[in-house]
Design an enzyme around this catalytic site. Structure first.
Site, PDB file in Angstrom:
ATOM      1  N   LYS A 189      -7.053  37.127 104.705  1.00 27.55           N
ATOM      2  CA  LYS A 189      -7.520  35.636 104.016  1.00 27.55           C
ATOM      3  C   LYS A 189      -8.494  36.267 102.657  1.00 27.55           C
ATOM      4  O   LYS A 189      -8.545  35.787 101.538  1.00 27.55           O
ATOM      5  CB  LYS A 189      -8.292  34.745 105.044  1.00 27.55           C
ATOM      6  CG  LYS A 189      -8.948  33.914 104.106  1.00 27.55           C
ATOM      7  CD  LYS A 189      -9.746  32.826 105.366  1.00 27.55           C
ATOM      8  CE  LYS A 189     -10.986  33.408 105.931  1.00 27.55           C
ATOM      9  NZ  LYS A 189     -12.132  33.068 105.155  1.00 27.55           N
ATOM     10  N   ASN A 190      -9.402  36.950 103.443  1.00 28.12           N
ATOM     11  CA  ASN A 190     -10.529  37.364 102.201  1.00 28.12           C
ATOM     12  C   ASN A 190     -10.127  38.221 101.091  1.00 28.12           C
ATOM     13  O   ASN A 190     -10.864  38.398 100.261  1.00 28.12           O
ATOM     14  CB  ASN A 190     -11.500  37.916 103.080  1.00 28.12           C
ATOM     15  CG  ASN A 190     -12.358  36.744 103.832  1.00 28.12           C
ATOM     16  OD1 ASN A 190     -12.119  35.475 103.588  1.00 28.12           O
ATOM     17  ND2 ASN A 190     -13.112  37.355 104.800  1.00 28.12           N
ATOM     18  N   CYS A 239     -24.507  26.757 104.428  1.00 30.72           N
ATOM     19  CA  CYS A 239     -23.428  27.042 105.382  1.00 30.72           C
ATOM     20  C   CYS A 239     -23.777  27.230 106.622  1.00 30.72           C
ATOM     21  O   CYS A 239     -24.831  27.307 107.053  1.00 30.72           O
ATOM     22  CB  CYS A 239     -22.629  28.298 104.763  1.00 30.72           C
ATOM     23  SG  CYS A 239     -21.327  29.047 105.781  1.00 30.72           S
ATOM     24  N   ARG A 246     -26.742  31.704 102.617  1.00 28.78           N
ATOM     25  CA  ARG A 246     -25.579  32.251 101.620  1.00 28.78           C
ATOM     26  C   ARG A 246     -25.701  31.939 100.045  1.00 28.78           C
ATOM     27  O   ARG A 246     -24.857  31.175  99.519  1.00 28.78           O
ATOM     28  CB  ARG A 246     -24.418  31.900 102.267  1.00 28.78           C
ATOM     29  CG  ARG A 246     -23.954  32.093 103.443  1.00 28.78           C
ATOM     30  CD  ARG A 246     -22.662  32.053 103.747  1.00 28.78           C
ATOM     31  NE  ARG A 246     -21.503  32.809 103.345  1.00 28.78           N
ATOM     32  CZ  ARG A 246     -20.375  32.704 103.564  1.00 28.78           C
ATOM     33  NH1 ARG A 246     -19.931  31.642 104.142  1.00 28.78           N
ATOM     34  NH2 ARG A 246     -19.243  33.456 102.915  1.00 28.78           N
ATOM     35  N   ASP A 250     -17.719  39.400 110.666  1.00 27.17           N
ATOM     36  CA  ASP A 250     -16.673  38.638 111.148  1.00 27.17           C
ATOM     37  C   ASP A 250     -15.902  38.627 112.303  1.00 27.17           C
ATOM     38  O   ASP A 250     -14.875  37.970 112.885  1.00 27.17           O
ATOM     39  CB  ASP A 250     -15.444  38.471 109.957  1.00 27.17           C
ATOM     40  CG  ASP A 250     -15.999  37.774 108.681  1.00 27.17           C
ATOM     41  OD1 ASP A 250     -17.063  37.324 108.463  1.00 27.17           O
ATOM     42  OD2 ASP A 250     -15.242  38.161 107.422  1.00 27.17           O
ATOM     43  N   ARG A 266      -8.397  27.242 108.860  1.00 30.17           N
ATOM     44  CA  ARG A 266      -9.083  27.840 107.510  1.00 30.17           C
ATOM     45  C   ARG A 266      -8.545  29.258 107.576  1.00 30.17           C
ATOM     46  O   ARG A 266      -8.260  29.830 106.167  1.00 30.17           O
ATOM     47  CB  ARG A 266     -10.354  27.868 107.367  1.00 30.17           C
ATOM     48  CG  ARG A 266     -10.756  26.314 107.080  1.00 30.17           C
ATOM     49  CD  ARG A 266     -12.074  26.295 106.857  1.00 30.17           C
ATOM     50  NE  ARG A 266     -12.520  27.002 105.403  1.00 30.17           N
ATOM     51  CZ  ARG A 266     -13.541  27.192 105.121  1.00 30.17           C
ATOM     52  NH1 ARG A 266     -14.706  26.716 105.489  1.00 30.17           N
ATOM     53  NH2 ARG A 266     -13.979  28.141 103.962  1.00 30.17           N
TER      54      ARG A 266
HETATM   55  C1  EPZ Z   1     -17.599  37.492 102.397  1.00 34.28           C
HETATM   56  O1  EPZ Z   1     -18.594  36.489 102.214  1.00 34.28           O
HETATM   57  C2  EPZ Z   1     -16.278  37.002 103.521  1.00 34.28           C
HETATM   58  N1  EPZ Z   1     -15.924  35.696 102.666  1.00 34.28           N
HETATM   59  C3  EPZ Z   1     -17.004  36.349 104.745  1.00 34.28           C
HETATM   60  O2  EPZ Z   1     -16.282  36.032 105.772  1.00 34.28           O
HETATM   61  C4  EPZ Z   1     -17.878  37.491 105.414  1.00 34.28           C
HETATM   62  O3  EPZ Z   1     -18.454  37.037 106.523  1.00 34.28           O
HETATM   63  C5  EPZ Z   1     -18.753  38.300 104.418  1.00 34.28           C
HETATM   64  O4  EPZ Z   1     -18.118  38.596 102.958  1.00 34.28           O
HETATM   65  C6  EPZ Z   1     -19.456  39.493 104.807  1.00 34.28           C
HETATM   66  O5  EPZ Z   1     -18.427  40.687 105.000  1.00 34.28           O
HETATM   67  C7  EPZ Z   1     -14.792  35.913 101.965  1.00 34.28           C
HETATM   68  O6  EPZ Z   1     -14.520  37.155 101.588  1.00 34.28           O
HETATM   69  C8  EPZ Z   1     -14.225  34.780 101.267  1.00 34.28           C
HETATM   70  P1  EPZ Z   1     -21.564  38.463 101.009  1.00 34.28           P
HETATM   71  P2  EPZ Z   1     -19.543  36.519 100.872  1.00 34.28           P
HETATM   72  O7  EPZ Z   1     -21.957  37.942  99.616  1.00 34.28           O
HETATM   73  O8  EPZ Z   1     -18.885  37.277  99.959  1.00 34.28           O
HETATM   74  C9  EPZ Z   1     -26.391  37.638 100.922  1.00 34.28           C
HETATM   75  C10 EPZ Z   1     -14.997  34.635 107.180  1.00 34.28           C
HETATM   76  O9  EPZ Z   1     -15.301  34.182 108.244  1.00 34.28           O
HETATM   77  N2  EPZ Z   1     -26.045  37.251  99.627  1.00 34.28           N
HETATM   78  O10 EPZ Z   1     -21.198  39.911 101.227  1.00 34.28           O
HETATM   79  O11 EPZ Z   1     -20.044  35.190 100.770  1.00 34.28           O
HETATM   80  C11 EPZ Z   1     -25.630  36.671 102.088  1.00 34.28           C
HETATM   81  O12 EPZ Z   1     -26.576  35.519 102.237  1.00 34.28           O
HETATM   82  C12 EPZ Z   1     -16.066  34.543 106.212  1.00 34.28           C
HETATM   83  O13 EPZ Z   1     -14.023  35.001 106.828  1.00 34.28           O
HETATM   84  C13 EPZ Z   1     -27.274  36.990  98.901  1.00 34.28           C
HETATM   85  O14 EPZ Z   1     -28.523  37.309  99.365  1.00 34.28           O
HETATM   86  O15 EPZ Z   1     -20.689  37.258 101.638  1.00 34.28           O
HETATM   87  C14 EPZ Z   1     -25.408  37.636 103.233  1.00 34.28           C
HETATM   88  O16 EPZ Z   1     -26.445  37.826 103.881  1.00 34.28           O
HETATM   89  C15 EPZ Z   1     -17.453  34.060 106.643  1.00 34.28           C
HETATM   90  N3  EPZ Z   1     -27.152  36.534  97.672  1.00 34.28           N
HETATM   91  C16 EPZ Z   1     -25.211  38.892 102.538  1.00 34.28           C
HETATM   92  O17 EPZ Z   1     -25.610  38.866 101.254  1.00 34.28           O
HETATM   93  C17 EPZ Z   1     -25.896  36.581  97.003  1.00 34.28           C
HETATM   94  O18 EPZ Z   1     -25.927  36.249  95.844  1.00 34.28           O
HETATM   95  C18 EPZ Z   1     -23.541  39.198 102.479  1.00 34.28           C
HETATM   96  O19 EPZ Z   1     -22.882  38.139 102.040  1.00 34.28           O
HETATM   97  C19 EPZ Z   1     -24.778  36.903  97.709  1.00 34.28           C
HETATM   98  C20 EPZ Z   1     -24.692  37.158  99.137  1.00 34.28           C
END
Ligand code: EPZ
Length: 419
Positions: free
Chosen positions: A22-23, A117, A122, A305, A397
């Site tokens: 998915k991701n 979320c 996030r 995840d 989803r």
């Molecule tokens: C991706 O989300 C995945 N989603 C998530 O999967 C997964 O949990 C996550 O990566 C971590 O592995 C998709 O790929 C669609 P991040 P993403 O930006 O990209 C902080 C699932 O269940 N952050 O790596 O949104 C954030 O708050 C989902 O399939 C900032 O601070 O995750 C978090 O603490 C849920 N500022 C950390 O970074 C930003 O601008 C990692 O988030 C962006 C992120």
């Protein structure tokens, strides 16, 4: 709203196959916006989030359609809208990834911010500061990020933390920027490597994907391409836990073991027998489960995840396990429902102490996100009596035909459609 009814206590046995990731599929489908030529993507999982992505692409003027069971064709000959509306972004945060490609191709984008979320705040600050570094003017107006850039210019970008989404958005913006971009402290997830492969097939010049530093030399045009999405490591890990929690013996085809090293190491430490097979893995558990310590980390660390699923498993280990969630600040919502099923879990800040083995009892339960829902299904498979999981749309989803796959392994699981 549909419900899932699970009657636990049966060891799972047999073979099952993992769907496309998915991701990985979501950003790869979105990358098709970068060219006016047709793009064909294979091994796309049939999921609600994919349907939402195709709707978003169509909304922007592309023609995105299924051409067979797991194959999608997208042709973004013209972009007719630069707006990713709130209604779509709020149902799927990954919609925010259209910012980079829209800006790169059209010089303008208006994308709703995703808002909070269930698993944490996030924010998208790293996406925005990175896009700004590439020369775009950005302002936040009425809940939308409005971005303009006559041309994007390559830049050196340091990410405060290795965000998967920010890395993807910036890669998709930089491939058509003028000059050289270096993304430092980039995410190293397999999803990033597969997106880079897709962009490479479209003619982008990218190196270093899978390491902390991604180098991109912008090109003027990208062309059409064909690509096959990698298997879903999180689905594979979830099925591995399903075999382990039921004391079963399951062969999982298409399991990307090379992307699951932290997971197989932790399952083995807990006493689960893991044997690589030709193209997958066999997972067996006969003896008692042992308690472990687990900390979620960016890849190649243990994935957040799969934290909820491991928590369900560790309720069955003989002793005290400690789980620390370091990626998201509110990702223990499943623990409260597991406790309602009889689990012994204490939470303090980012740490959960799980004492087992607990006798789980089926109950009506509900989850607030995809992986939490999976954790409750797993608990249901190990519980006595029936577990009734509400809000099944979360599962739909991100897990393709999960009930069908588990039933084929002998699980007693039934989807009840409600009017
Ligand atoms: C991706 O989300 C995945 N989603 C998530 O999967 C997964 O949990 C996550 O990566 C971590 O592995 C998709 O790929 C669609 P991040 P993403 O930006 O990209 C902080 C699932 O269940 N952050 O790596 O949104 C954030 O708050 C989902 O399939 C900032 O601070 O995750 C978090 O603490 C849920 N500022 C950390 O970074 C930003 O601008 C990692 O988030 C962006 C992120």
């Amino acid at each position: 709203m549909d419900k899932m009814i699970i009657r636990g206590g049966k060891p799972l046995r047999g073979s099952v196959s993992v769907s496309g990731s998915k991701n990985t599929a979501l950003p790869i489908l979105i990358a098709a916006l970068l060219t006016d030529e047709p793009v064909r993507v294979r091994n796309v999982p049939r999921l609600r989030d994919v349907t939402t992505t195709l709707a978003l692409l169509n909304e922007l003027g592309a023609r995105a359609r299924w051409t067979s069971d797991h194959e999608v064709e997208i042709r973004a000959q013209r972009i007719t809208s630069h707006v990713a509306p709130y209604e779509l972004v709020k149902t799927m945060r990954a919609s925010f990834l259209v910012l980079g490609p829209l800006l790169a191709r059209e010089g303008i984008a208006r994308v709703s911010t995703p808002g909070g979320c269930a698993i944490g705040t996030r924010p998208v600050n790293l996406h925005i500061s990175g896009i700004r570094a590439l020369g775009a003017k950005i302002q936040l107006r009425n809940g939308y990020v409005e971005a303009h850039a006559r041309t994007l210019k390559g830049a050196r970008i340091w990410l405060d933390n290795p965000s998967v989404g920010a890395t993807e958005n910036l890669m998709m913006a930089a491939v058509r920027a003028s000059g050289h971009t270096q993304i430092e402290n980039a995410a190293r997830e397999p999803e990033i490597v597969d997106l880079a492969a897709m962009l490479g097939a479209m003619g982008a010049q990218i190196s270093g994907a899978g390491t902390h530093v991604i180098e991109i030399d912008g090109v003027e045009r990208l062309h059409g391409a064909e690509h096959e999405v990698i298997p879903d490591r999180i689905e594979a890990g979830s099925l591995m836990v399903a075999a382990a929690i039921t004391g079963g013996d399951v062969t999982i085809g298409n399991a990307p073991l090379n992307h699951l090293e932290a997971v197989t190491a932790k399952l083995a430490e807990a006493g689960v027998e893991i044997t690589p097979t030709n193209g997958g893995v066999r997972v067996r558990r006969e003896g008692n489960l042992k308690p472990i310590e687990l900390r979620t980390l960016p890849y190649p660390g243990f994935p957040t995840d799969l934290q909820a699923q491991m928590m369900a498993l560790l309720t069955q280990a003989s002793g005290t396990s400690v789980i620390t969630e370091t990626i998201f600040e509110n990702r223990f919502m499943h623990a409260l429902e597991l406790i309602r099923m009889g689990a012994d879990i204490l939470m303090k800040g980012p740490t959960a102490v799980v004492r087992g083995p607990a006798k789980l009892e089926g109950a009506p339960v509900m989850a607030t996100d995809l992986r939490a829902s999976m954790s409750l299904i797993l608990a249901g498979l190990a519980a006595e009596h029936a577990t009734e999981l509400g809000r099944v749309y979360h599962l739909d989803r991100g897990y393709e035909a999960l009930d069908v796959k588990l039933a084929a392994l002998g699980a007693q699981i039934e989807r009840v459609k409600e009017a």
